[in-house]
Design a protein around this motif. Structure first.
Motif, PDB file in Angstrom:
ATOM      1  N   ARG A  67      30.628  49.771  49.077  1.00  0.00           N
ATOM      2  CA  ARG A  67      32.029  49.950  49.490  1.00  0.00           C
ATOM      3  C   ARG A  67      32.979  49.064  48.684  1.00  0.00           C
ATOM      4  N   PHE A  68      32.526  47.884  48.311  1.00  0.00           N
ATOM      5  CA  PHE A  68      33.367  46.926  47.577  1.00  0.00           C
ATOM      6  C   PHE A  68      32.873  46.815  46.142  1.00  0.00           C
ATOM      7  N   THR A  69      33.810  46.579  45.232  1.00  0.00           N
ATOM      8  CA  THR A  69      33.460  46.370  43.828  1.00  0.00           C
ATOM      9  C   THR A  69      34.216  45.172  43.297  1.00  0.00           C
ATOM     10  N   ILE A  70      33.486  44.236  42.722  1.00  0.00           N
ATOM     11  CA  ILE A  70      34.106  43.066  42.100  1.00  0.00           C
ATOM     12  C   ILE A  70      34.159  43.292  40.591  1.00  0.00           C
ATOM     13  N   SER A  71      35.249  42.871  39.982  1.00  0.00           N
ATOM     14  CA  SER A  71      35.395  42.992  38.538  1.00  0.00           C
ATOM     15  C   SER A  71      36.306  41.863  38.047  1.00  0.00           C
ATOM     16  N   ARG A  72      36.342  41.687  36.741  1.00  0.00           N
ATOM     17  CA  ARG A  72      37.214  40.650  36.207  1.00  0.00           C
ATOM     18  C   ARG A  72      37.777  41.088  34.861  1.00  0.00           C
ATOM     19  N   ASP A  73      38.945  40.566  34.561  1.00  0.00           N
ATOM     20  CA  ASP A  73      39.601  40.777  33.281  1.00  0.00           C
ATOM     21  C   ASP A  73      39.887  39.396  32.717  1.00  0.00           C
ATOM     22  N   ASN A  74      39.032  38.938  31.821  1.00  0.00           N
ATOM     23  CA  ASN A  74      39.173  37.580  31.305  1.00  0.00           C
ATOM     24  C   ASN A  74      40.424  37.408  30.446  1.00  0.00           C
ATOM     25  N   ALA A  75      40.911  38.485  29.865  1.00  0.00           N
ATOM     26  CA  ALA A  75      42.158  38.389  29.093  1.00  0.00           C
ATOM     27  C   ALA A  75      43.326  38.023  30.000  1.00  0.00           C
ATOM     28  N   LYS A  76      43.219  38.420  31.258  1.00  0.00           N
ATOM     29  CA  LYS A  76      44.275  38.131  32.232  1.00  0.00           C
ATOM     30  C   LYS A  76      43.869  37.009  33.189  1.00  0.00           C
ATOM     31  N   ASN A  77      42.666  36.471  33.007  1.00  0.00           N
ATOM     32  CA  ASN A  77      42.152  35.431  33.920  1.00  0.00           C
ATOM     33  C   ASN A  77      42.280  35.876  35.372  1.00  0.00           C
ATOM     34  N   THR A  78      41.888  37.097  35.631  1.00  0.00           N
ATOM     35  CA  THR A  78      42.047  37.675  36.964  1.00  0.00           C
ATOM     36  C   THR A  78      40.749  38.334  37.406  1.00  0.00           C
ATOM     37  N   VAL A  79      40.412  38.141  38.667  1.00  0.00           N
ATOM     38  CA  VAL A  79      39.263  38.778  39.293  1.00  0.00           C
ATOM     39  C   VAL A  79      39.784  39.698  40.386  1.00  0.00           C
ATOM     40  N   TYR A  80      39.135  40.831  40.536  1.00  0.00           N
ATOM     41  CA  TYR A  80      39.560  41.833  41.506  1.00  0.00           C
ATOM     42  C   TYR A  80      38.449  42.108  42.515  1.00  0.00           C
ATOM     43  N   LEU A  81      38.853  42.528  43.689  1.00  0.00           N
ATOM     44  CA  LEU A  81      37.913  43.030  44.678  1.00  0.00           C
ATOM     45  C   LEU A  81      38.482  44.341  45.203  1.00  0.00           C
ATOM     46  N   GLN A  82      37.900  45.425  44.742  1.00  0.00           N
ATOM     47  CA  GLN A  82      38.287  46.746  45.231  1.00  0.00           C
ATOM     48  C   GLN A  82      37.514  47.022  46.506  1.00  0.00           C
ATOM     49  N   MET A  83      38.227  47.266  47.573  1.00  0.00           N
ATOM     50  CA  MET A  83      37.602  47.470  48.878  1.00  0.00           C
ATOM     51  C   MET A  83      37.907  48.879  49.360  1.00  0.00           C
ATOM     52  N   ASN A  84      36.876  49.687  49.480  1.00  0.00           N
ATOM     53  CA  ASN A  84      37.014  51.067  49.945  1.00  0.00           C
ATOM     54  C   ASN A  84      36.301  51.241  51.281  1.00  0.00           C
ATOM     55  N   SER A  85      36.614  52.337  51.946  1.00  0.00           N
ATOM     56  CA  SER A  85      35.974  52.653  53.240  1.00  0.00           C
ATOM     57  C   SER A  85      36.008  51.449  54.170  1.00  0.00           C
ATOM     58  N   LEU A  86      37.168  50.859  54.280  1.00  0.00           N
ATOM     59  CA  LEU A  86      37.295  49.638  55.080  1.00  0.00           C
ATOM     60  C   LEU A  86      37.025  49.905  56.555  1.00  0.00           C
ATOM     61  N   LYS A  87      36.435  48.890  57.190  1.00  0.00           N
ATOM     62  CA  LYS A  87      36.087  48.967  58.607  1.00  0.00           C
ATOM     63  C   LYS A  87      36.805  47.849  59.356  1.00  0.00           C
ATOM     64  N   PRO A  88      37.001  48.008  60.652  1.00  0.00           N
ATOM     65  CA  PRO A  88      37.642  46.923  61.421  1.00  0.00           C
ATOM     66  C   PRO A  88      36.904  45.593  61.271  1.00  0.00           C
ATOM     67  N   GLU A  89      35.597  45.638  61.122  1.00  0.00           N
ATOM     68  CA  GLU A  89      34.833  44.387  60.971  1.00  0.00           C
ATOM     69  C   GLU A  89      35.039  43.714  59.617  1.00  0.00           C
ATOM     70  N   ASP A  90      35.759  44.352  58.712  1.00  0.00           N
ATOM     71  CA  ASP A  90      36.127  43.711  57.447  1.00  0.00           C
ATOM     72  C   ASP A  90      37.364  42.829  57.606  1.00  0.00           C
ATOM     73  N   THR A  91      37.985  42.873  58.778  1.00  0.00           N
ATOM     74  CA  THR A  91      39.161  42.045  59.020  1.00  0.00           C
ATOM     75  C   THR A  91      38.823  40.572  58.900  1.00  0.00           C
ATOM     76  N   ALA A  92      39.557  39.873  58.049  1.00  0.00           N
ATOM     77  CA  ALA A  92      39.288  38.456  57.791  1.00  0.00           C
ATOM     78  C   ALA A  92      40.319  37.924  56.810  1.00  0.00           C
ATOM     79  N   VAL A  93      40.310  36.617  56.647  1.00  0.00           N
ATOM     80  CA  VAL A  93      41.010  36.004  55.526  1.00  0.00           C
ATOM     81  C   VAL A  93      40.031  35.978  54.352  1.00  0.00           C
ATOM     82  N   TYR A  94      40.465  36.522  53.243  1.00  0.00           N
ATOM     83  CA  TYR A  94      39.614  36.604  52.053  1.00  0.00           C
ATOM     84  C   TYR A  94      40.011  35.502  51.070  1.00  0.00           C
TER      85      TYR A  94
END
Length: 118
Positions: A67-94
């Motif tokens: 459901r989730f995919t982590i990726s990074r773009d080192n040229a931008k010094n940025t990391v991403y977390l794509q979260m799909n099919s989210l569920k109520p139990e995914d509720t949290a501070v990330y």
């Protein structure tokens, strides 16, 4: 030192998607392994996903695999977390975290709230 700033959290309905971003700054930001963690109210902080500095090795908690995919773009010094099919139990501070080679996660962002409504 590495400074981390998360963004992209918000309120979404169950089944929806969000993409979190973590912008890293600092002299060694591009050489760090990066991870996402989350903490729900009344619970311990838990591991969600991690990616190595080159982006060719990733790992996920069982609860988010497929459901989730982590990726990074080192040229931008940025990391991403794509979260799909989210569920109520995914509720949290990330939280985004960074680890220097052979070190634990020493650097943490301030967190971004994700709320999934049923």
């Amino acid at each position: 030192q590495v400074q981390l700033v998360e963004s992209g959290g918000g309120l979404v309905q169950a089944g929806g998607s969000l993409r979190l971003s973590c912008a890293a700054s600092g002299r060694t930001a591009s050489s760090t392994a990066m991870g996402w963690f989350r903490q729900a109210p009344g619970k311990e902080r838990e591991f969600v996903a991690a990616i190595n500095w080159s982006g060719d090795s990733v790992s996920y908690a069982d609860s988010v695999k497929g459901r989730f995919t982590i990726s990074r773009d080192n040229a931008k010094n940025t990391v991403y977390l794509q979260m799909n099919s989210l569920k109520p139990e995914d509720t949290a501070v990330y939280y985004c975290a960074a680890a220097m080679p052979s070190r634990p996660y020493d650097f943490w962002g301030q967190g971004t709230q994700v709320t999934v409504s049923s």
